[in-house]
Design a protein around this motif. Structure first.
Motif, PDB file in Angstrom:
ATOM      1  N   VAL A   1       0.606  15.769   7.502  1.00 44.03           N
ATOM      2  CA  VAL A   1       1.667  16.613   8.063  1.00 44.03           C
ATOM      3  C   VAL A   1       2.504  17.160   6.909  1.00 44.03           C
ATOM      4  CG1 VAL A   1       3.690  16.709   9.558  1.00 44.03           C
ATOM      5  CG2 VAL A   1       1.754  15.267  10.193  1.00 44.03           C
ATOM      6  N   ILE A   2       2.548  18.488   6.801  1.00 41.14           N
ATOM      7  CA  ILE A   2       3.342  19.145   5.771  1.00 41.14           C
ATOM      8  C   ILE A   2       4.612  19.736   6.359  1.00 41.14           C
ATOM      9  CG2 ILE A   2       3.360  20.998   4.047  1.00 41.14           C
ATOM     10  CD1 ILE A   2       1.609  18.610   3.313  1.00 41.14           C
ATOM     11  N   GLY A   3       4.513  20.228   7.585  1.00 42.05           N
ATOM     12  CA  GLY A   3       5.685  20.820   8.236  1.00 42.05           C
ATOM     13  C   GLY A   3       5.752  20.443   9.704  1.00 42.05           C
ATOM     14  N   VAL A   4       6.979  20.221  10.196  1.00 42.04           N
ATOM     15  CA  VAL A   4       7.213  19.944  11.613  1.00 42.04           C
ATOM     16  C   VAL A   4       7.933  21.150  12.213  1.00 42.04           C
ATOM     17  CG1 VAL A   4       7.299  17.462  11.181  1.00 42.04           C
ATOM     18  CG2 VAL A   4       9.418  18.774  11.188  1.00 42.04           C
ATOM     19  N   GLY A   5       8.183  21.088  13.519  1.00 43.95           N
ATOM     20  CA  GLY A   5       8.792  22.216  14.204  1.00 43.95           C
ATOM     21  C   GLY A   5      10.082  22.689  13.546  1.00 43.95           C
ATOM     22  N   GLY A   6      10.148  23.991  13.254  1.00 45.31           N
ATOM     23  CA  GLY A   6      11.332  24.576  12.631  1.00 45.31           C
ATOM     24  C   GLY A   6      11.257  24.678  11.125  1.00 45.31           C
ATOM     25  N   ASP A   7      10.315  23.973  10.498  1.00 44.06           N
ATOM     26  CA  ASP A   7      10.180  24.015   9.038  1.00 44.06           C
ATOM     27  C   ASP A   7       9.591  25.347   8.576  1.00 44.06           C
ATOM     28  OD1 ASP A   7      11.152  21.477   8.774  1.00 44.06           O
ATOM     29  OD2 ASP A   7       9.219  20.526   8.391  1.00 44.06           O
ATOM     30  N   LYS A   8      10.003  25.763   7.382  1.00 44.87           N
ATOM     31  CA  LYS A   8       9.361  26.892   6.725  1.00 44.87           C
ATOM     32  C   LYS A   8       8.531  26.350   5.576  1.00 44.87           C
ATOM     33  CE  LYS A   8       9.874  31.454   4.697  1.00 44.87           C
ATOM     34  NZ  LYS A   8      10.772  32.579   4.333  1.00 44.87           N
ATOM     35  N   VAL A   9       7.222  26.531   5.685  1.00 49.31           N
ATOM     36  CA  VAL A   9       6.281  26.032   4.683  1.00 49.31           C
ATOM     37  C   VAL A   9       5.780  27.205   3.853  1.00 49.31           C
ATOM     38  CG1 VAL A   9       4.076  24.861   4.306  1.00 49.31           C
ATOM     39  CG2 VAL A   9       5.575  24.130   6.180  1.00 49.31           C
ATOM     40  N   VAL A  10       5.945  27.102   2.546  1.00 48.08           N
ATOM     41  CA  VAL A  10       5.467  28.139   1.628  1.00 48.08           C
ATOM     42  C   VAL A  10       4.527  27.495   0.622  1.00 48.08           C
ATOM     43  CG1 VAL A  10       6.122  29.885  -0.076  1.00 48.08           C
ATOM     44  CG2 VAL A  10       7.618  29.437   1.893  1.00 48.08           C
ATOM     45  N   TYR A  11       3.381  28.120   0.421  1.00 47.48           N
ATOM     46  CA  TYR A  11       2.423  27.622  -0.568  1.00 47.48           C
ATOM     47  C   TYR A  11       1.930  28.820  -1.369  1.00 47.48           C
ATOM     48  CZ  TYR A  11      -1.316  24.679  -2.485  1.00 47.48           C
ATOM     49  OH  TYR A  11      -2.141  23.951  -3.322  1.00 47.48           O
ATOM     50  N   ARG A  12       2.518  29.006  -2.540  1.00 48.92           N
ATOM     51  CA  ARG A  12       2.179  30.157  -3.368  1.00 48.92           C
ATOM     52  C   ARG A  12       1.811  29.677  -4.774  1.00 48.92           C
ATOM     53  NH1 ARG A  12       2.998  34.284  -0.174  1.00 48.92           N
ATOM     54  NH2 ARG A  12       4.845  34.467   1.171  1.00 48.92           N
ATOM     55  N   ASN A  13       0.748  30.250  -5.279  1.00 45.73           N
ATOM     56  CA  ASN A  13       0.242  29.850  -6.597  1.00 45.73           C
ATOM     57  C   ASN A  13       0.059  28.335  -6.686  1.00 45.73           C
ATOM     58  OD1 ASN A  13       0.193  32.534  -7.672  1.00 45.73           O
ATOM     59  ND2 ASN A  13       2.430  32.414  -7.848  1.00 45.73           N
ATOM     60  N   LYS A  14      -0.375  27.764  -5.537  1.00 47.53           N
ATOM     61  CA  LYS A  14      -0.706  26.334  -5.422  1.00 47.53           C
ATOM     62  C   LYS A  14       0.502  25.423  -5.629  1.00 47.53           C
ATOM     63  CE  LYS A  14      -5.476  27.208  -6.700  1.00 47.53           C
ATOM     64  NZ  LYS A  14      -6.680  26.773  -7.422  1.00 47.53           N
ATOM     65  N   GLN A  15       1.677  25.949  -5.296  1.00 48.23           N
ATOM     66  CA  GLN A  15       2.895  25.144  -5.346  1.00 48.23           C
ATOM     67  C   GLN A  15       3.537  25.164  -3.975  1.00 48.23           C
ATOM     68  OE1 GLN A  15       5.927  26.182  -8.254  1.00 48.23           O
ATOM     69  NE2 GLN A  15       6.601  24.061  -8.289  1.00 48.23           N
ATOM     70  N   LEU A  16       3.853  23.965  -3.472  1.00 52.41           N
ATOM     71  CA  LEU A  16       4.385  23.811  -2.127  1.00 52.41           C
ATOM     72  C   LEU A  16       5.907  23.844  -2.117  1.00 52.41           C
ATOM     73  CD1 LEU A  16       3.797  23.086   0.894  1.00 52.41           C
ATOM     74  CD2 LEU A  16       3.968  20.673   0.211  1.00 52.41           C
ATOM     75  N   THR A  17       6.452  24.548  -1.123  1.00 53.33           N
ATOM     76  CA  THR A  17       7.892  24.560  -0.879  1.00 53.33           C
ATOM     77  C   THR A  17       8.105  24.357   0.613  1.00 53.33           C
ATOM     78  OG1 THR A  17       8.280  26.125  -2.690  1.00 53.33           O
ATOM     79  CG2 THR A  17      10.024  25.884  -1.068  1.00 53.33           C
TER      80      THR A  17
END
Length: 303
Positions: free
Chosen positions: A167-183
Motif C-alpha cells: 500500500v503506497i496511498g490510501v483514500g485522499g492521498d496524492k501519490v507522485v512517482y517521477r523519475n523513480k522517486q516517490l512523493t
C-alpha cells in the motif's frame, strides 16, 4: 490451472465439503444412529428370546455371538464413518482459513527483494476486519490498510485472482512517482543505497535502496535500463484522477480505494497500470513466510 486459481476455488471447495460432511454428521448423530440403535435392540431382543428358548428345551446355546452381532448392528456405514471423521477437520480448516490465516504462494518477482518467487506466506485475515467467506464481504470493520502494509487483494482486472503489493496511498492521498522517486502528500521519500540485489531467477543485478517516507520503510529495487514513464496504462475506474507524462505519473486516491505498488518497481504490474483497489477487494495483510522449498532460510516475518 494455476496454483493461485486452485487456491481461489479452495474456499468454495472447503465450504461445500464442510456442508456435505456436516449434514451427514448431524443426520447420523440425531437420526441414523438412533435408528441403528433401535434396529439393534430389536435384533438383540430376538437373539435373547431364541437363546432363552434353547435353554428351555435343554440345549446350551452359544453365548459368544451376541457381542459380535451387537457390534455389527451398531457399526457406522463406511460413508458415514468417513464423513464423521472429516467433518471436524474440514470445519476447523475452513474457520482458520476464512477468519484467521490463509496461505498464499508468491508466483512472481514483483515484490523482490521483500518476497521471492516460491515464498509460501501467511496472510492475516482479521487485521482489517471480519469478512464473510466466499463472497469476501466485510461484516465487521476493525482496521484499515495503512501505507507500507503488504496486502493481498483481488486483482481488479480479474477478481478470481489474488495479487500482493504494498500500500503506497490510501483514500485522499496524492501519490507522485517521477523519475523513480516517490512523493506522498508532498513528502519526498528518502533513499539509502544498499548493495546491488542479485535476482537468481533472471541472473541479473538491480539497484537496491532502503526507501523511507514517514513511518514507511522498506527495500525496493530499480532497474536503470527501465524507463520512468508508465507505458499504456488501462482506462481504469477513476482514471481521470491520474495524470501521466514521460517522467512518471501523479494520482489522487479516491476515498475507499488504495494505490498499490510492487517493491520491484520496474518489474511490477500494479496500480500504475490497472488502477486503484477498492476496499471490498482486500483479503488480508501478509506477515510471515512459513516456507520456501528452495530456501528454508526464507522462513520468518516480513516487512
Amino acid at each position: 490451472m494455476s496454483f493461485q486459481t486452485i487456491l481461489s476455488n479452495f474456499a468454495l471447495i472447503l465450504f461445500v465439503l464442510m456442508i456435505g460432511t456436516g449434514i451427514i454428521w448431524f443426520l447420523d448423530v440425531f437420526h441414523l444412529s438412533k435408528k441403528r440403535r433401535q434396529a439393534a435392540d430389536l435384533a438383540l431382543a430376538a437373539w435373547d428370546a431364541r437363546q432363552e428358548k434353547l435353554r428351555a428345551e435343554g440345549i446350551q446355546p452359544d453365548e459368544n455371538g451376541r457381542e459380535a452381532l451387537k457390534e455389527k448392528l451398531l457399526k457406522q456405514p463406511i460413508w458415514i464413518e468417513y464423513s464423521g471423521s472429516f467433518f471436524p477437520v474440514i470445519a476447523v480448516v475452513f474457520f482458520l482459513r476464512s477468519f484467521m490465516y490463509e496461505p498464499f504462494k508468491i508466483p512472481s518477482s514483483s515484490m523482490l527483494p521483500t518476497l521471492e518467487i516460491g515464498d509460501l506466506i501467511l496472510v492475516n485475515k482479521y487485521t482489517y476486519g471480519i469478512r464473510l467467506p466466499i463472497i469476501n464481504k466485510k461484516a465487521i470493520s476493525i482496521n484499515d490498510p495503512q501505507r507500507g502494509d503488504m496486502v493481498v487483494f483481488k486483482y481488479p482486472r480479474d477478481p478470481s485472482l489474488d495479487y500482493i503489493k504494498r500500500v503506497i496511498g490510501v483514500g485522499g492521498d496524492k501519490v507522485v512517482y517521477r523519475n523513480k522517486q516517490l512523493t506522498v502528500n508532498g513528502e519526498i521519500a528518502q533513499y539509502q543505497p544498499m548493495p546491488d540485489y542479485l535476482d537468481t531467477e533472471r541472473l541479473s543485478y538491480s539497484r537496491q535502496f532502503l526507501e523511507k517516507i514517514g513511518p514507511m520503510e522498506h527495500r525496493i529495487l530499480n532497474d536503470d535500463n527501465a524507463p520512468s514513464y508508465v507505458p499504456n496504462p488501462d482506462p481504469f475506474l477513476h482514471r481521470s484522477m491520474c495524470s501521466y507524462n514521460t517522467d512518471g505519473f501523479a494520482c489522487t486516491v479516491p476515498q475507499g480505494y488504495y494505490f498499490m505498488m510492487g517493491d520491484n518497481r520496474d518489474n511490477s504490474l500494479d496500480s500504475r497500470y490497472w488502477g486503484f483497489v477498492p476496499d471490498d477487494y482486500i483479503v488480508g495483510k501478509a506477515f510471515f513466510v512459513w516456507m520456501n522449498l528452495g530456501n528454508v532460510k526464507r522462513i520468518g516475518s516480513v516487512n
